[in-house]
Design a protein around this motif. Structure first.
Motif, PDB file in Angstrom:
ATOM      1  N   GLU A 258      24.319  57.432  20.858  1.00 30.97           N
ATOM      2  CA  GLU A 258      23.003  57.953  20.495  1.00 30.97           C
ATOM      3  C   GLU A 258      22.164  58.275  21.730  1.00 30.97           C
ATOM      4  O   GLU A 258      22.182  57.535  22.712  1.00 30.97           O
ATOM      5  N   THR A 259      21.416  59.369  21.646  1.00 32.99           N
ATOM      6  CA  THR A 259      20.462  59.736  22.691  1.00 32.99           C
ATOM      7  C   THR A 259      19.162  58.975  22.449  1.00 32.99           C
ATOM      8  O   THR A 259      18.933  58.473  21.338  1.00 32.99           O
TER       9      THR A 259
ATOM     10  N   GLU B 100      17.526  60.381  19.395  1.00 32.06           N
ATOM     11  CA  GLU B 100      18.152  59.968  18.137  1.00 32.06           C
ATOM     12  C   GLU B 100      17.757  58.537  17.775  1.00 32.06           C
ATOM     13  O   GLU B 100      17.510  58.241  16.601  1.00 32.06           O
ATOM     14  N   ILE B 101      17.691  57.667  18.759  1.00 30.65           N
ATOM     15  CA  ILE B 101      17.252  56.285  18.512  1.00 30.65           C
ATOM     16  C   ILE B 101      15.807  56.279  18.035  1.00 30.65           C
ATOM     17  O   ILE B 101      15.462  55.560  17.082  1.00 30.65           O
TER      18      ILE B 101
ATOM     19  N   ALA C 256      22.485  50.541  16.440  1.00 29.38           N
ATOM     20  CA  ALA C 256      23.478  51.455  17.018  1.00 29.38           C
ATOM     21  C   ALA C 256      24.495  50.697  17.864  1.00 29.38           C
ATOM     22  O   ALA C 256      25.672  51.068  17.902  1.00 29.38           O
TER      23      ALA C 256
ATOM     24  N   HIS D 202      25.594  59.266  16.608  1.00 33.22           N
ATOM     25  CA  HIS D 202      24.321  59.976  16.766  1.00 33.22           C
ATOM     26  C   HIS D 202      23.308  59.554  15.702  1.00 33.22           C
ATOM     27  O   HIS D 202      22.581  60.371  15.154  1.00 33.22           O
ATOM     28  N   ALA D 203      23.308  58.264  15.397  1.00 30.08           N
ATOM     29  CA  ALA D 203      22.338  57.633  14.496  1.00 30.08           C
ATOM     30  C   ALA D 203      22.480  58.071  13.039  1.00 30.08           C
ATOM     31  O   ALA D 203      21.538  57.984  12.262  1.00 30.08           O
ATOM     32  N   GLU D 204      23.674  58.535  12.665  1.00 21.97           N
ATOM     33  CA  GLU D 204      23.939  58.921  11.270  1.00 21.97           C
ATOM     34  C   GLU D 204      25.358  58.513  10.899  1.00 21.97           C
ATOM     35  O   GLU D 204      26.232  58.404  11.758  1.00 21.97           O
TER      36      GLU D 204
END
Length: 166
Positions: free
Chosen positions: A3-4, A7-8, A41, A72-74
């Motif tokens: 995750e970026t 995204e977090i 995450a 990516h948080a999904e």
């Protein structure tokens, strides 16, 4: 963790809004027993079995298990193109997933399942990840399986003791 920071931040905003908009009962159970988006995450790595809920044409609920990957948080998950859940999602893409680890972790998400396939945004990265995880020749990636990205509109996390998860 893939995750970026953006995204977090988006995931944290979703978690905060979901809990704030929940019932008083749910807030009383979860408020002091949850973790941050960054912590989540870091916990949801590799394959996580998801209970996936779909709806039949008659409006009846169906639940089944799928391999879930939190990227990516999904959530991303797949199934055979011939599976009943694939037919359900093609006609009615609303879905819910739950990932449970005993009494230590519960991740609950409601959203819309979007197909991720050759030619769609994110497919090359997802395919590379899946091939690395399952093996290059594990599936006929274009014909045998279909992958979905769950676009969440509500998400909560029950995690009373982070130390049990790390």
């Amino acid at each position: 963790m893939r995750e970026t920071p953006e995204e977090i931040a988006g995931l944290q905003a979703l978690l905060d809004a979901s809990l704030a908009g929940s019932t008083a009962h749910l807030r009383s159970v979860y408020s002091d027993r949850t973790i941050t988006a960054a912590q989540l995450a870091s916990v949801l790595t590799g394959m996580c079995t998801l209970a996936l809920s779909t709806v039949t044409a008659k409006g009846e609920p169906r639940i089944s298990a799928v391999d879930g990957h939190f990227l990516h948080a999904e959530w991303y998950f797949g199934t055979a193109r011939t599976a009943a859940k694939a037919r359900h999602l093609a006609a009615r893409p609303a879905a819910s997933v739950a990932h449970l680890r005993g009494d230590d972790l519960g991740v609950f998400v409601h959203g819309t399942a979007a197909v991720v396939e050759p030619g769609s945004e994110g497919w090359p990265e997802l395919l590379a990840y899946l091939r690395d995880f399952y093996g290059h020749d594990a599936f006929d990636w274009e014909n045998e399986v279909v992958y979905y990205r769950l676009l969440p509109h509500w998400m909560t996390v029950y995690a009373p003791d982070l130390t049990k998860l790390i």
